[in-house]
Write an enzyme that holds these catalytic residues in place. Structure first.
Site, mmCIF file in Angstrom:
data_model
loop_
_atom_site.group_PDB
_atom_site.id
_atom_site.type_symbol
_atom_site.label_atom_id
_atom_site.label_comp_id
_atom_site.label_asym_id
_atom_site.label_seq_id
_atom_site.Cartn_x
_atom_site.Cartn_y
_atom_site.Cartn_z
ATOM 1 N N LYS A 34 0.822 -1.213 0.000
ATOM 2 C CA LYS A 34 0.000 0.000 0.000
ATOM 3 C C LYS A 34 0.857 1.265 0.000
ATOM 4 O O LYS A 34 0.488 2.262 -0.626
ATOM 5 C CB LYS A 34 -0.961 0.018 1.193
ATOM 6 C CG LYS A 34 -0.336 0.263 2.547
ATOM 7 C CD LYS A 34 -1.402 0.338 3.622
ATOM 8 C CE LYS A 34 -0.792 0.544 4.994
ATOM 9 N NZ LYS A 34 -0.111 1.822 5.162
ATOM 10 N N THR A 35 2.012 1.241 0.676
ATOM 11 C CA THR A 35 2.885 2.425 0.689
ATOM 12 C C THR A 35 3.397 2.707 -0.722
ATOM 13 O O THR A 35 3.488 3.867 -1.145
ATOM 14 C CB THR A 35 4.068 2.210 1.654
ATOM 15 O OG1 THR A 35 3.554 1.905 2.955
ATOM 16 C CG2 THR A 35 4.927 3.455 1.744
ATOM 17 N N ASP A 225 -4.070 7.569 4.941
ATOM 18 C CA ASP A 225 -3.532 6.219 5.135
ATOM 19 C C ASP A 225 -4.147 5.619 6.406
ATOM 20 O O ASP A 225 -4.555 6.347 7.313
ATOM 21 C CB ASP A 225 -2.005 6.309 5.254
ATOM 22 C CG ASP A 225 -1.339 4.942 5.176
ATOM 23 O OD1 ASP A 225 -2.000 3.969 4.764
ATOM 24 O OD2 ASP A 225 -0.147 4.857 5.528
ATOM 25 N N GLU A 226 -4.190 4.298 6.477
ATOM 26 C CA GLU A 226 -4.719 3.583 7.667
ATOM 27 C C GLU A 226 -6.092 4.120 8.061
ATOM 28 O O GLU A 226 -6.363 4.388 9.236
ATOM 29 C CB GLU A 226 -3.729 3.718 8.847
ATOM 30 C CG GLU A 226 -2.318 3.261 8.558
ATOM 31 C CD GLU A 226 -2.158 1.744 8.531
ATOM 32 O OE1 GLU A 226 -3.188 1.037 8.588
ATOM 33 O OE2 GLU A 226 -1.014 1.264 8.432
ATOM 34 N N GLN A 256 -7.514 -5.026 9.735
ATOM 35 C CA GLN A 256 -6.446 -4.598 10.649
ATOM 36 C C GLN A 256 -6.883 -3.420 11.517
ATOM 37 O O GLN A 256 -6.051 -2.668 12.024
ATOM 38 C CB GLN A 256 -5.192 -4.237 9.848
ATOM 39 C CG GLN A 256 -4.617 -5.415 9.079
ATOM 40 C CD GLN A 256 -3.304 -5.077 8.396
ATOM 41 O OE1 GLN A 256 -2.305 -4.799 9.052
ATOM 42 N NE2 GLN A 256 -3.312 -5.100 7.072
ATOM 43 N N ARG A 610 2.344 -10.448 10.577
ATOM 44 C CA ARG A 610 3.648 -9.801 10.765
ATOM 45 C C ARG A 610 4.775 -10.726 10.310
ATOM 46 O O ARG A 610 5.913 -10.287 10.122
ATOM 47 C CB ARG A 610 3.896 -9.459 12.258
ATOM 48 C CG ARG A 610 2.942 -8.479 12.922
ATOM 49 C CD ARG A 610 2.717 -7.231 12.134
ATOM 50 N NE ARG A 610 1.541 -7.359 11.294
ATOM 51 C CZ ARG A 610 1.293 -6.627 10.219
ATOM 52 N NH1 ARG A 610 2.156 -5.707 9.838
ATOM 53 N NH2 ARG A 610 0.194 -6.783 9.517
#
Length: 748
Positions: A34-35, A225-226, A256, A610
């Site tokens: 996504k970044t 973002d997020e 998330q 993770r």
């Protein structure tokens, strides 16, 4: 030459980048890049001729913003520096600095951290003579924070009968009064807490339509973002800013969303389409981080949630190993199994300790892990310890700096008015506070004219203190942040006091002050910073988040220990999720409703994703709680993982033999611990002819003798801020860290 995004990105990523007009939602699965998509999307806007000053990009950590800006700059050059990019709090603090006078605040307002807020609430509780056990500052602040995040003002809180009934039922009917007093005291001190940065921005936009129009015209493209972590206050700000152009792009993953306890509202992302019927939706479903087995296992867990945006996350990496499940007889046994697994994997696969992370639901679970790692001499670091800016000496100097910029900052004033000691005792301070309340003045106004309120014998040191602060303000007005801070540190007497303390702790505090000044120098030397004033620096450090300081906890390779909440956004080669027991994970406090249970499941999903190569899950069949040994059953979440992805490798039940690692673990831990146990009772006595050697050329590996600790071998030497620390393994007392300038050592 424009970039060929179809060759740089997969089809879903490229489509999300190229859709620039209108509302857009990018559902980004774990490890889906996504970044990378956000970076190229902004770069594409700049290629199309959009002015970077017209782009607002909001993140949840300064670190994320910094990394994204650096990536964009590599693509489009220095124009990236002109983007309005940063955390919600940093961006809106910047806007408030410009517009603060519209809502009655000074532009030099102070930003209170959590400790400042709790201290102030504690003072108000005592002043109102309330029960300090009932009205604990952390609890009161949590209640106030929740109200602000829902944009509930003091008056709304006091006038809401439902809220009043809730507080009365909890035997805390004065929460509303505390909220009122706290807000009034912050306003009087020219201070905002973190929640105020969003709350007051909403007030600004609500009450001043011209200001809202100004920023709506400025920010033609808004990116968040997020987005799954936004609260109501953040949702409302972004919706208002994008209302005119409707070019809003949100990126996130509902799977998330794990911060409901901080006010995050998952419905912001689940219901985004209701606000924007013309919404373009893109799903990033390819996971580039993890093996197929890890991704498949994560999918099999999260599919059990009802409230979600459906997506089919997949991986084209290798299948990888199955997820290992360790079943232990107790929490201590669990720690041993995990530590031994790390020890073996590290040795057999030649891995760095940085490749390993141990994740747990609660901080208390770290104890058993720490003990086991220490016994195997495995170095570790705990994320979430005391941060640099929370250390006493740093908070003391920062209080001086804050007071210089905003003399009405009452918390800073109280902290340093008699530090270093200058003869202003608690009785005098109480008189000054009472005088301020009676005259309806700020504490600074009374201190500045102390001779009008106190007899000369008592007022002289107070007047002297006020003159010092005024001189600091004058210096800060003519110099950059570093020159001002250096002057204040010396003139306040802090450096002299800390330098006089020759203990290891005292020298450490002195070095910390040096490090702060070094940081300020680095800040003003940064060519990209336009504002190098003390006020700008204070805002910068006030907005550092926990996530921004995670990498600076400890030098050298080490296993990382942290809560799952702290691990969000990170990745590790090998991950251990420990304490997979019912009532621990999911937490017994979080299974009272389906929404709570689904949040816990999302937390487990975050933990699983993770891991890159290897994931180990562990649980104990018994665990101590409040001093009592209790039986435990494995977590329901383990049963939700499709068994074809699991390998239940080790088992140990009470009374049914030992774990397969037991003998190896005890043999190695005894080798490490026995010399210390055997010799600890024997006190070393230095010989009469003991004479310290010159240690300026001391080298690792040399044997030395210490007058108190006996014989040992130098393990490492570390240079820090002009001093040299020696880590020495002594035969009698184990490892010690000594400053060579003070340690009296004889080189053998």
């Amino acid at each position: 030459m424009p970039l060929d995004y179809h060759s740089l990105l997969n089809p879903s990523q490229a489509a999300a980048v190229l859709q620039t007009e209108g509302p857009c939602m990018i559902i980004a699965g774990a490890g889906s890049g996504k970044t990378r998509v956000l970076t190229y999307r902004i770069a594409h806007l700049l290629e199309l001729g959009v002015d970077p000053f017209n782009i607002l990009a909001l993140t949840f950590t300064n670190k994320a913003a910094k990394e994204m800006r650096a990536r964009i700059e590599k693509v489009v050059g220095p124009e990236a520096r002109n983007l309005w990019m940063g955390t919600f709090h940093s961006v809106f603090a910047k806007i408030l600095r410009s517009e603060a006078d519209k809502i009655g605040y000074p532009r030099s307002f102070t930003i209170y951290d959590t400790q400042d807020s709790r201290t102030l609430i504690g003072q108000i509780v005592r002043e109102l003579e309330l029960d300090e056990k009932l009205y604990k500052p952390a609890m009161v602040l949590g209640r106030i924070s929740a109200a602000k995040n829902k944009l509930v003002s003091v008056q709304q809180y006091l006038n809401d009968p439902v809220v009043r009934q809730d507080d009365e039922a909890a035997l805390r009917p004065k929460i509303g009064v505390l909220y009122q007093q706290y807000a009034a005291r912050c306003f009087k001190a020219g201070a905002m807490d973190f929640d105020d940065l969003l709350f007051q921005t909403n007030v600004l936009f609500r009450d001043h339509v011209d200001i809202l129009n100004k920023y709506q015209n400025k920010f033609k493209f808004v990116m968040v973002d997020e987005y799954q972590d936004t609260n109501y206050s953040q949702y409302l700000i972004t919706r208002k800013l994008a209302a005119k152009e409707r070019n809003i792009c949100v990126v996130g993953d509902d799977a998330q969303s794990i911060y409901a306890f901080r006010g995050a509202d998952i419905t912001n992302i689940l219901n985004f389409e209701k606000d924007y019927p013309e919404l373009n939706v893109f799903k990033l479903e390819q996971n580039y981080r993890s093996t197929k087995n890890i991704v498949w296992a994560a999918n099999s867990v999260i599919k059990n949630n009802q409230a979600q945006l459906r997506k089919d996350v997949f991986s084209e990496n290798e299948d990888g190993t199955l997820l290992e499940v360790l079943k232990a007889a107790s929490d201590n046994e669990e720690g041993k199994l995990v530590a031994q697994s790390i020890y073996e994997d590290r040795m057999n696969q030649h891995l760095s300790l940085d490749n390993f992370a141990i994740l747990y639901r609660t901080n208390a679970q770290s104890r058993a892990m720490e003990e086991a790692l220490r016994k195997l001499n495995i170095r570790y670091k705990i994320v979430g310890g005391l941060s640099f800016y929370q250390r006493k000496e740093i908070k003391d100097l920062v209080a001086y700096l804050r007071l210089t910029v905003n003399p009405n900052d009452e918390q800073a004033l109280r902290r340093v008015i008699n530090y270093p000691k200058r003869g202003i005792g608690d009785t005098t301070i109480s008189k000054l506070i009472n005088a301020a309340e009676e005259a309806n003045h700020t504490l600074w106004e009374v201190i500045s004219h102390a001779d009008q309120f106190l007899p000369s014998r008592v007022s002289n040191p107070v007047v002297g203190f006020a003159e010092k602060i005024k001189s600091y303000t004058a210096v800060a007005g003519k110099n950059d942040a570093f020159e001002a801070a250096k002057f204040i540190a010396k003139n306040s007497g802090m450096i002299e006091e800390l330098y006089a303390d020759k203990s290891i702790e005292g020298l450490s505090r002195y070095e910390n002050i040096q490090e702060l000044l070094n940081g300020i120098k680095e800040y003003v030397d940064d060519p990209e910073r336009e504002d190098k004033t003390l006020g700008a620096f204070l805002q910068d450090i006030a907005l550092v988040t926990d996530a921004d300081t995670k990498d600076a906890q400890q030098e050298g390779e080490a296993v990382t220990l942290m809560t799952i909440h702290s691990a969000k956004g990170l990745e590790f080669r090998n991950v251990y999720i420990v304490g997979m027991e019912e009532n621990l994970f999911p937490s017994q406090m979080m299974i009272t409703s389906r929404a709570d249970l689904e949040e816990e499941r999302r937390l487990f999903y975050v933990a699983i994703t993770r891991a890159e190569k290897k994931l180990t899950l562990s649980y104990a069949t018994s665990r101590y709680q409040w001093g009592n040994l209790r039986s435990c059953e494995k977590s329901r979440f383990l049963d939700e993982i499709d068994p074809q992805y699991l390998n239940v490798k080790f088992a140990a039940e009470p009374g049914r033999g030992e774990s397969p690692f037991q003998h190896v673990f005890e043999r190695r831990s005894n080798l490490i611990a026995q010399p210390q146990r055997k010799l600890a009772a024997t006190k070393y006595v230095a010989p009469a002819d003991f004479q310290p050697s010159d240690t300026s050329n001391l080298q690792p590996g040399q044997r030395v003798e210490h007058a108190k600790f006996g014989f040992g071998q130098v393990a490492t030497l570390e240079k820090q801020s002009g001093t040299v620390k020696a880590i020495i393994n002594f035969e009698e007392v184990g490892e010690k860290t000594l400053l060579l300038s003070f340690a009296k050592l004889r080189v053998l």
